[in-house]
Design a protein around this motif. Structure first.
Motif, PDB file in Angstrom:
ATOM      1  N   SER B  41       0.820  -1.206   0.000  1.00  0.00           N
ATOM      2  CA  SER B  41       0.000   0.000   0.000  1.00  0.00           C
ATOM      3  C   SER B  41       0.855   1.258   0.000  1.00  0.00           C
ATOM      4  O   SER B  41       0.343   2.340  -0.252  1.00  0.00           O
ATOM      5  N   ILE B  42       2.162   1.137   0.295  1.00  0.00           N
ATOM      6  CA  ILE B  42       3.023   2.317   0.304  1.00  0.00           C
ATOM      7  C   ILE B  42       3.871   2.305  -0.961  1.00  0.00           C
ATOM      8  O   ILE B  42       4.737   1.451  -1.136  1.00  0.00           O
ATOM      9  N   LYS B  43       3.575   3.237  -1.841  1.00  0.00           N
ATOM     10  CA  LYS B  43       4.191   3.185  -3.177  1.00  0.00           C
ATOM     11  C   LYS B  43       5.627   3.678  -3.176  1.00  0.00           C
ATOM     12  O   LYS B  43       6.372   3.399  -4.120  1.00  0.00           O
ATOM     13  N   THR B  44       6.020   4.468  -2.161  1.00  0.00           N
ATOM     14  CA  THR B  44       7.394   4.968  -2.145  1.00  0.00           C
ATOM     15  C   THR B  44       8.378   3.883  -1.709  1.00  0.00           C
ATOM     16  O   THR B  44       9.580   4.047  -1.865  1.00  0.00           O
ATOM     17  N   GLY B  61       8.025  -1.132   5.857  1.00  0.00           N
ATOM     18  CA  GLY B  61       8.375  -0.611   4.537  1.00  0.00           C
ATOM     19  C   GLY B  61       9.802  -0.991   4.230  1.00  0.00           C
ATOM     20  O   GLY B  61      10.663  -0.918   5.109  1.00  0.00           O
ATOM     21  N   LYS B  63      13.037  -0.300   1.819  1.00  0.00           N
ATOM     22  CA  LYS B  63      13.673   0.548   0.817  1.00  0.00           C
ATOM     23  C   LYS B  63      14.978  -0.116   0.396  1.00  0.00           C
ATOM     24  O   LYS B  63      15.701  -0.664   1.231  1.00  0.00           O
TER      25      LYS B  63
END
Lengths: 271, 274
Positions: B41-44, B61, B63
């Motif tokens: 749900s977190i596009k970044t 998240g 990265k």
């Protein structure tokens, strides 16, 4: 799958910048909710397009390391980006930008809170950006005011905020990350030197502006017309915020009624 | 009336409930709270998941960054898990440097990752000695209402399974890196560990999936990690002692839970269409 999503978004934003002033009224606050953190006194969550902010408020506590008496209570505000919320990975240490945002958050909320009601105490307000797709600070201010109201902190009015990006003669209401970075650079054509980002917070019930934060440079006409635009945009957010609070209160009242019924019946059993 | 009794003598309040075989929130001793999962749900982020167990919410998240591998391990990439317990999630935490619990949690998650071997660090290497992926796995608790580690492990594994890394080619001679974000490869996740927390109340009663209140009132907390029918780790920091049969009971419960959770995660990922 997510690639296509970002691609289509880029295309639309490109299309909108050609239009000049883009009126993405729908993008403003798609989703608002209060009472999302069970452990906090009050909390709220806001989704503005892809920007996601969660905010929670805690019970007043004594101001640490303070010797004198303070007539007005204090607000302690913390604005933070999650490490994965931006294009680049962010370190856990708060950087200068986050600290500046914390300060803006505090300044925009303070005028709306009845601080004389809790002298010598501070109320903690924490805002966390889970995903930043522009206008994160404005979303955080709106979210924090809702969380304060949800925590039943005495307030004169809600605070709502919006962001406007200026690039030459184009204005972007509620800019995305790409639009924000575009507004941070000088327009190339040389006709107009106006560029920058304005975040303004309003208390609509009193027709007051509690905070005006601007980066970049622009002439006064541009700034005043921008304020007008921002004020109009905030009106619509204000309505949404009020509706959200109303929903929260009705839900709570229903729950309380149920509890009273249960409590009475349990007392009867105990007797 | 009941609320007064609870605030004056919380332990006795719990004892009264437990004597009747039910917990104050209406669950029986072995019952888990409902779990919901949302992925990507977190596009970044390159991969993300949000897990909710009862009131407890954890967001993960991931990265990705590029870096040179360590000189002593030229074939390995990096996997850096970090658990953050911001003051936002509970009044127990103050702003400032990470609390003890946050550091212990980060360490536990890191150990679980390495001991379960769910990601092979060799997969993260692009060019030995020159270039490798660094996966920052940030777990943020948004609402701390007990069984934090259960939520963390589920969120981490679910997020890892959504990670899609862009294709990177490295030219050793010219020392140039070419990243092609259009071509993305899924990260290989070999194992799916699942953690289950139990609280020990009054030295004998086992409470499955405890809430924050139950954890703080109990005399000990234990977390069991299992994967694919095997025991991965048991974390029981002090507290009241347990008998062998009680431990066995917990392990059986954890095994069943792992099956259920894995099914749930698989279903969520399938619904994503990947």
């Amino acid at each position: 799958m997510d690639r296509t999503a970002t691609l289509t978004k880029k295309e639309t934003s490109g299309h909108e910048s050609q239009l000049g002033l883009d009126t993405k009224a729908d993008r403003l606050t798609d989703h608002v909710k209060t009472g999302v953190v069970s452990q906090a006194k009050g909390s709220a969550y806001i989704e503005q397009s892809n920007t996601k902010v969660v905010c929670s408020v805690f019970d007043p506590r004594e101001i640490p390391r303070k010797s004198g008496y303070s007539v007005n209570g204090e607000l302690y505000c913390e604005f933070k980006f999650a490490p994965f919320s931006c294009i680049q990975w962010r370190s856990h240490q708060p950087d200068a930008f986050e600290k500046e945002c914390s300060l803006i958050l505090r300044r925009s909320l303070e005028p709306a809170v009845c601080r004389h009601e809790f002298p010598n105490f501070q109320v903690d307000v924490y805002a966390l950006v889970l995903e930043n797709d522009g206008s994160a600070l404005a979303a955080a201010i709106t979210c924090a005011a809702l969380a304060l109201a949800d925590a039943s902190v005495p307030m004169y009015d809600l605070v709502v905020a919006a962001t406007l990006g200026v690039h030459g003669d184009k204005k972007f209401m509620d800019p995305t990350v790409e639009e924000e970075s575009l507004c941070n650079i000088l327009p190339p054509d040389g006709r107009s030197r106006n560029h920058g980002i304005i975040t303004a917070a309003f208390s609509p019930a009193h027709q007051q502006m509690s905070e005006f934060a601007q980066s970049g440079a622009m002439d006064i006409d541009c700034a005043t017309s921008s304020i007008q635009l921002l004020r109009e945009a905030c009106e619509s957010i204000y309505l949404l915020s009020q509706q959200c609070l109303l929903k929260g209160v009705t839900k709570m009242l229903k729950k309380k009624q149920k509890e009273i019924k249960l409590d009475l019946s349990s007392d009867r059993i105990a007797c | 009336m009941a609320t007064c009794y609870k605030s004056i003598h919380p332990v006795k309040y719990y004892r009264d409930f437990l004597a009747k075989g039910v917990r104050p929130d209406g669950r029986d001793m072995q019952k888990f709270r409902p779990v919901s999962i949302n992925v990507d749900s977190i596009k970044t982020a390159e991969g993300s998941a949000i897990v909710k167990i009862g009131n407890t919410v954890v967001v993960c998240g991931i990265k990705a960054e590029l870096a040179a591998p360590k000189a002593e391990e030229p074939n390995f990439g990096y996997l850096v898990p970090n658990v953050e317990l911001p003051p936002l999630c509970s009044p127990r935490f103050c702003p400032g440097p990470p609390s003890d619990l946050a550091q212990v949690s980060s360490n536990f998650i890191a150990e679980t990752l390495t001991s379960s071997g769910c990601v092979d660090l060799k997969d993260l290497c692009i060019a030995p000695e020159h270039l490798a992926w660094v996966l920052h796995c940030d777990l943020i608790c948004l609402d701390h209402d007990g069984s934090l580690w259960d939520a963390c492990v589920i969120a981490l594994v679910a997020a890892l399974r959504t990670v899609k890394l862009p294709h990177v080619s490295y030219d050793v001679e010219a020392e140039t890196t070419v990243v092609s974000p259009e071509k993305r490869n899924k990260l290989q996740v070999h194992n799916t560990p699942v953690a289950t927390t139990f609280a020990i109340f009054d030295d004998e009663i086992l409470l499955t999936d405890p809430t924050n209140e139950e954890e703080s009132l109990s005399s000990g907390v234990m977390t069991i990690v299992v994967q694919g029918g095997q025991l991965c780790s048991v974390h029981k920091p002090g507290g009241s002692p347990l008998t062998e049969s009680q431990l066995q009971e917990c392990i059986n419960g954890a095994m069943k839970r792992a099956e259920y959770i894995n099914k749930l995660v698989n279903m969520t990922l399938e619904s994503l269409g990947t």
